[in-house]
Scaffold this active site. Structure first.
Site, short mmCIF file in Angstrom:
data_model
loop_
_atom_site.label_atom_id
_atom_site.label_comp_id
_atom_site.label_asym_id
_atom_site.label_seq_id
_atom_site.Cartn_x
_atom_site.Cartn_y
_atom_site.Cartn_z
N ASP A 48 0.85 -1.18 0.00
CA ASP A 48 0.00 0.00 0.00
C ASP A 48 0.90 1.24 0.00
OD1 ASP A 48 -2.27 1.55 -0.01
OD2 ASP A 48 -3.24 0.46 1.62
N ALA A 49 0.31 2.35 -0.40
CA ALA A 49 1.09 3.57 -0.60
C ALA A 49 1.72 4.06 0.70
CB ALA A 49 0.21 4.66 -1.20
#
Length: 986
Positions: free
Chosen positions: A240-241
Site C-alpha cells: 500500500d502507498a
C-alpha cells in the site's frame, strides 16, 4: 523467430521459460529498479516501463471520465454474482480502451476490496461487499472473473485484492494492531481472500497498513503460510502507498529502512508503492539491503519473476496474440444500460406498508415532493471515476413522472455571515470563469490536485451573499454559493467559491463553527459548537469563529479578501434567512406523497482516513425528515449512503436504502419507486438499532464479542440479507441429501404475487450441538432468480462438506465435527421459511491433550482483557494483557505499576490420570505473573516472571502443578508479560 530473437519474445514457449530468459538478461540494477511501483523501461531489451496499480473499484478511477457503477457495498447488495461479473467485464474493457489512448492507465488493477464489513462505523465501509465471508468471496470472485477475462492464457486486466488482512479501522490505521485469534483468522478474515484466490481470478493482493497480532501486514508470515499455498500462480504482492516507510517511521518496527525493506521483500512483498513516482529511495534501500547482506540476488529475482508473470499474462510481450489488445469499447450503450441495471438491483426496500410502488396515485393533479440534502445529488467517492452521465433522484423522477408533477426542496439552511465590522461575506461575480470538474483530466495521484486560484476570493460588502449551509454531522459544515460552487480553500489560503463538490484527499470545502472565547492565543479551542447547537439556541453572545477543517485555520478578513490564517480570526455572526425544515414542510404539505432523500457525502464524516463516530442520522437531516413526516404522513425515506444508519422507521410507511448508485442512480431509483422494477436488493450487512449494539471499533474478535449476524444476539434494526419485494414468494419442497463429499440441497421458490420480480433465496446452516461456540447461522449459498407471477423455480445447491468445517485450534486444522446440522432456507438471515436437519460424519471432538501438545497461548477458547501479539518479528503469536486493562474493580492489578491483567480460558484440557506431582512450564517474556486455576476455582499454581531484556527475549519458568482428568484451565496474566506456550508434565 530468427536466431537473434531472444527466447522471451518467443510466444511458442511457456511463460515460465520466457521469464527465465528475460531474468537472465536483466542486470541486477535493472531488476532492483523494477521493484518500485513505477518501474522504468529497459530500452536495450525493448522492455517498456510498467506501473502497478490502477484503481478500479466500481469503474476506472482517477483517470478522467469513465462509466461509474454503484459503490462496492451496493454491488454487494445485489447478491447477484453474474451481474457483478458483467460489471467487472465492463470496467476492465474500459480500462483497456482508456489505456489505448493514455498510457498512464495501468492494467494491474487494485480491486476489489474484500475486507469484511465487520463494523459499520468503519470509514471505508463503502469499499467492501459484505460482513459475511461467503457473500464477499462470491461477489469478489465474480468481479475478478470479469476483470480477468475468459481467455485461458491472457488476461484483460490483472486484479489485486485489497487489503490483507483484518483491516476495519481508519483510526490509527498505520499503527493499530488487530488482535485476531486463530478461529477468527481462519473462519472469518482469511476466507474472503482464500476462495477468490482459489478460483484463479486474482493476480495478487495488497497488504493493509495495520498490524495483525502485533506484526505489520507488510511482513506477515501469512503471505507465505497461507496466501501462496492457495494457488500455483505467481501472485504479485503490491504494498500500500507509503506502507514500506511506515515500518520505520510510524510503526518503529525496524530501526532502518534497509532492514524494513528487506523484511518486506522476504515476507513476500514484490512491488513497493512509496514516494509517488520517485523510485530512487526504494532503489537505494534495496541496494543498501543487498550490500549489507540482508537480501540476496535470489530474493530480488523471486519478486521480479512474480511481476513479470503478471506482465506476460497481460500480453505485454505478445501484442499480436493478446485478444484484448484492440479493445475500444468505452461508454457504450451496453455499459450505460448495465450501470442502470446494477443501480436498480442494488436498491433495498427495507419497509413498505403499501405506500410503494407509486402506481395508484391519482391523475393529472398528482404531486410528488422530493426533498432532502441528497435529493438532487449524484455523489462520487474517492475511488470513483469522473461522471460522463449523471442522474439524481430529482432528475430521475422528472424523467419518469414529468417535471409538472414533481416538487423539490433541498432543505439547506440559507444564511448570511456577518463580520465584526457589520459587513457580510460576499461571493464576487465570476461570469467569465470556466466550469471545472475535479479530476476530469485524470491524475496518477489525485491527492496532489490543487484547488482553483483563477477565481476571485470572497470579499465583504454591506449586503453579502446568501449561502446554502449543510451540517453533515459532528459540526462539519459545507457552504455553497448561489451558482452551486462550494466555498473552498486553495494553496494560497484564500477562500473562494470554486469547487463543484466537496472532495480531495484532504477536503478543502468543510468548516466548523466555534464559539468565540473557546479560541485562545495559541490557536486551540476548549469546546466545539455545531451549527445545530447555534441554530437551536440563537447567536452566541460573543460571536463565532469559522474554522477551516482542512488546514485547521480560521477565516479572517484581509485587504486582499477572505482567507484562512493562524492568527487574527474574524468574529462572525450567522444570520439564518431561511430554515431548511420550513421549506421542506411547505413542499411536503402540498404533495400527495413525499420522498425524503437522506444520507452521506462520501468525502465527509466517514471515508478513508476517517471512521464514523455514530450510526445516527445527522441532526440536520433528522430535522428535515421530521418536518416532512409532520406535514404529510405519506412520507417515505430514501437513504442513499455508504453505510448503515440507525433511524427509527416506526412512523414511516416506507423506507429504502441504496448505496451511492453511480451515474444512473436517479433513473434507477425512479423506476423502482414507480414499480417499473420490483426491488430485490438485500442488505449485505447488519443494520444495528443503536450505537449501544456495537463493539469497540478495534475489537476484531467477532466470536468473543458476538459481532455480525453470525454471532449477534440482539435485535437488529434490519437483519443481514433483509430486503422486501413488490411480489410475494413461497418456499417449499426442501430436500437435502448427504453424499460422500457434498450435501445436495433442492427447494422451490414460487411467485405468489402479481408482479414479475427477482427473489434472493438464501441457504444457511447451524451446528446443532457444537463443542465450541459456532455461528447462530452461517450463509452457505445464495441465488438471485427472476420469477414470473404464478411460476415456480427449483433451485439446486451442491455444498462441499468443507462448508461445514470450523478451525480446530487444538490440532491446527479445519475439520467437520460430527453431529446434526440444521439447514435454514429463507429470504433473510432472520426470515427463515424452510428447515431440515442432516447428520454429518466427521472427526469426533476429544479433550485437549495438554500433556502431549501443551497449549499455544493464542489457542484459547475465551479471553478477557487479552490481546495477541507477535512472538518474534518473523512468526508466531503470544498473548499479553491489553494495554490499559485493569482489574475488575477498576484499580491497578496485583503487580504494582504493571497492573494490566487478562484471563485466558482453555476448555476441556485432559491432564491424564494421577501420576504424582507434575509441573507446568511456560515460555514467556516481559515481567509479571501467571496464575492457573481449574474450572474457575481457586489458584493452584503461580509463576513469577522475572524481567527479560525485551519483548522477544523469552525465558522458561517452571513450577509444580498437579491435576488429573478433564478440566477447563484458566490462566490469569498480570503485568506486561507475553505468554507464548504452556507445557505440562504428569
Amino acid at each position: 523467430m530468427t536466431a537473434q530473437t531472444p527466447l522471451f519474445r518467443d510466444s511458442q514457449l511457456p511463460f515460465a521459460k520466457r521469464i527465465d530468459d528475460l531474468l537472465s538478461r536483466l542486470t541486477l540494477e535493472e531488476r532492483v529498479a523494477m521493484l518500485h511501483q513505477f518501474g522504468p523501461a529497459v530500452e536495450r531489451l525493448g522492455v517498456a516501463a510498467f506501473r502497478t496499480g490502477q484503481e478500479a473499484l466500481h469503474g476506472v478511477a482517477w483517470m478522467g471520465p469513465a462509466t461509474v457503477f454503484p459503490q462496492a457495498v451496493g454491488l454487494g447488495a445485489t447478491w447477484n454474482d453474474e451481474l457483478v461479473r458483467r460489471v467487472g467485464e465492463a470496467v476492465s474493457t474500459e480500462t483497456r480502451a482508456m489505456r489505448s489512448r493514455d498510457d498512464r492507465v495501468g492494467l494491474n488493477v487494485w480491486a476489489p476490496t474484500v475486507n469484511l464489513l465487520r463494523h459499520p462505523l468503519w470509514g471505508r465501509n463503502e469499499e467492501g461487499y459484505s460482513e459475511d465471508p461467503k457473500l464477499t468471496s462470491s461477489i469478489a470472485t465474480a468481479y475478478t472473473r470479469g476483470l480477468r477475462g475468459d481467455h485461458p492464457a491472457y488476461w484483460r486486466t490483472a486484479p489485486v485484492l485489497k487489503h490483507w488482512l483484518a483491516h476495519n479501522n481508519e483510526t490509527d490505521r498505520a499503527t493499530a494492531s488487530s488482535s485476531v485469534r486463530p478461529r477468527v483468522l481462519h473462519e472469518y478474515d482469511l476466507r474472503a481472500f482464500r476462495e477468490t484466490v482459489e478460483a484463479g481470478t486474482v493476480a495478487g493482493v495488497m497488504p493493509a497498513y495495520n498490524l495483525v497480532n502485533g506484526r505489520p501486514n507488510h511482513v506477515s508470515p501469512y503471505l507465505r503460510e497461507h496466501l501462496r499455498t492457495w494457488t500455483d500462480q505467481d501472485l504479485l504482492v503490491c504494498s500500500d502507498a507509503g506502507a514500506p516507510s511506515n515500518l520505520v517511521d510510524s510503526e518503529h518496527y525496524f530501526d532502518t529502512h534497509e532492514e524494513a525493506t528487506a523484511a518486506s521483500l522476504i515476507a513476500g512483498v514484490d512491488s513497493f508503492t512509496d514516494h509517488g513516482t520517485d523510485s530512487s529511495q526504494i532503489v537505494e534501500r534495496l541496494q543498501g539491503a543487498l550490500n549489507q547482506g540482508l537480501l540476496t540476488d535470489s530474493d530480488i529475482d523471486t519478486a521480479v519473476r512474480r511481476q513479470l508473470a503478471v506482465r506476460f499474462r497481460l500480453g505485454e510481450f505478445d501484442p499480436r496474440l493478446d485478444p484484448y489488445a484492440d479493445t475500444k469499447d468505452f461508454d457504450t450503450p451496453a455499459h450505460r444500460a448495465l450501470a442502470r441495471e446494477a443501480a436498480e438491483q442494488a436498491i433495498v426496500l427495507l419497509k413498505n406498508d403499501g405506500l410503494l410502488p407509486l402506481l395508484d396515485l391519482p391523475g393529472q393533479d398528482t404531486r410528488i415532493a422530493v426533498v432532502g440534502l441528497l435529493a438532487d445529488e449524484c455523489k462520487l467517492d474517492w475511488y470513483s471515476g469522473t461522471l460522463i452521465h449523471r442522474s439524481t433522484p430529482l432528475e430521475g423522477l422528472y424523467e419518469r413522472f414529468g417535471a409538472d408533477h414533481v416538487d423539490f426542496a433541498e432543505g439547506v439552511d440559507r444564511v448570511r455571515i456577518k463580520t465584526a465590522a457589520g459587513t457580510y461575506l460576499s461571493v464576487p461575480s465570476a461570469d467569465d470563469a470556466t466550469d471545472e470538474v475535479r479530476g476530469a483530466e485524470g491524475a496518477l495521484d489525485p491527492a496532489l490536485l490543487a484547488g482553483r486560484t483563477d477565481l476571485p476570493p470572497l470579499t465583504t460588502d454591506t449586503t453579502g451573499t446568501e449561502l446554502a449551509l449543510i451540517d453533515w454531522g459532528g459540526g462539519v459544515l459545507t457552504l455553497r454559493a448561489p451558482d452551486g460552487r462550494y466555498l473552498s480553500v486553495a494553496d494560497d489560503g484564500f477562500v473562494r467559491a470554486s469547487a463543484d463538490q466537496p472532495g480531495g484527499w484532504v477536503v478543502q470545502e468543510t468548516f466548523r463553527l466555534e464559539p468565540h472565547g473557546s479560541h485562545d492565543s495559541h490557536g486551540t479551542h476548549e469546546s466545539q459548537e455545531s451549527h445545530e447547537t447555534h441554530r437551536s439556541h440563537g447567536s452566541h453572545a460573543g460571536g463565532h469563529l469559522l474554522k477551516h477543517v482542512g488546514t485547521g485555520r480560521y477565516v479572517s478578513v484581509t485587504a486582499d479578501g477572505i482567507k484562512v490564517a493562524a492568527e487574527n480570526p474574524e468574529i462572525l455572526e450567522l444570520e439564518i434567512t431561511e430554515r431548511g425544515e420550513d421549506t421542506v414542510a411547505r413542499t411536503a404539505a402540498a404533495a400527495d406523497v413525499v420522498l425524503v432523500v437522506a444520507g452521506n457525502d462520501p468525502h465527509i464524516n466517514g471515508r478513508e482516513t476517517e471512521d464514523r463516530t455514530t450510526l445516527a442520522l445527522p441532526a440536520h437531516q433528522q430535522r428535515l425528515l421530521e418536518a416532512a413526516r409532520a406535514a404529510n404522513p405519506r412520507t417515505a425515506l430514501v437513504i442513499t449512503s455508504s453505510y448503515p444508519y440507525a433511524t427509527d422507521p416506526t412512523d414511516l410507511p416506507a423506507v429504502l436504502w441504496t448505496a451511492h448508485g453511480g451515474q444512473a442512480a436517479g433513473t434507477a431509483l425512479a423506476r423502482v419507486l414507480a414499480g417499473d422494477v420490483s426491488p430485490a436488493g438485500r442488505l449485505p450487512q447488519t443494520w444495528y438499532a443503536s450505537d449501544a449494539d456495537l463493539p469497540d471499533l478495534l475489537d476484531y474478535d467477532v466470536i468473543g464479542s458476538r459481532q455480525t449476524y453470525l454471532y449477534f444476539e440482539g435485535t437488529p434494526l434490519f437483519p443481514f440479507g433483509h430486503g422486501l419485494s413488490y411480489a410475494s414468494f413461497e418456499y417449499g419442497n426442501l430436500v437435502a441429501h448427504v453424499g460422500e463429499n457434498s450435501v445436495h440441497v433442492t427447494f422451490t421458490v414460487t411467485n405468489t404475487g402479481s408482479t414479475p420480480a427477482d427473489e434472493v433465496a438464501q441457504l444457511y446452516s447451524r451446528a446443532v450441538t457444537p463443542s465450541v461456540s459456532r455461528p447462530r447461522r452461517e450463509l452457505l449459498a445464495h441465488r438471485r432468480v427472476h420469477v414470473l407471477p404464478g411460476a415456480s423455480t427449483e433451485l439446486t445447491f451442491e455444498l462441499p462438506l468443507s462448508a461445514f468445517e470450523f478451525w480446530d485450534v487444538v490440532h491446527g486444522i479445519r475439520r467437520v465435527e460430527p453431529g446434526p446440522y440444521e439447514l435454514l432456507v429463507g429470504a433473510s438471515s432472520e426470515d427463515i421459511r424452510l428447515r431440515a436437519t442432516i447428520e454429518l460424519d466427521g472427526t469426533p471432538t476429544t479433550p485437549r491433550p495438554v500433556l502431549e501438545l501443551g497449549l499455544n497461548a493464542a489457542d484459547f477458547d475465551e479471553q478477557r482483557g487479552a490481546e495477541i501479539v507477535d512472538r518474534t518479528k518473523l512468526s508466531g503469536d503470544a498473548v499479553t494483557p491489553a494495554h490499559g486493562n485493569h482489574g475488575n474493580d477498576g484499580t491497578d492489578g496485583p503487580d504494582g505499576p504493571h497492573g494490566s491483567t487478562a484471563e485466558l480460558v482453555y476448555r476441556c484440557c485432559d491432564f491424564g490420570p494421577a501420576t504424582g506431582t507434575g509441573t507446568v512450564t511456560v515460555e514467556v517474556s516481559g515481567e509479571g505473573s501467571l496464575e492457573l486455576a481449574l474450572d474457575g476455582g481457586p489458584v493452584i499454581a503461580r509463576l513469577d516472571v522475572p524481567a527479560t531484556q525485551g519483548p522477544y527475549d523469552y525465558t522458561t519458568v517452571v513450577t509444580p502443578f498437579s491435576a488429573t482428568g478433564v478440566h477447563d484451565l484458566h490462566i490469569g496474566l498480570g503485568g506486561p508479560v507475553r505468554l507464548a506456550h504452556v507445557g505440562f508434565s504428569g
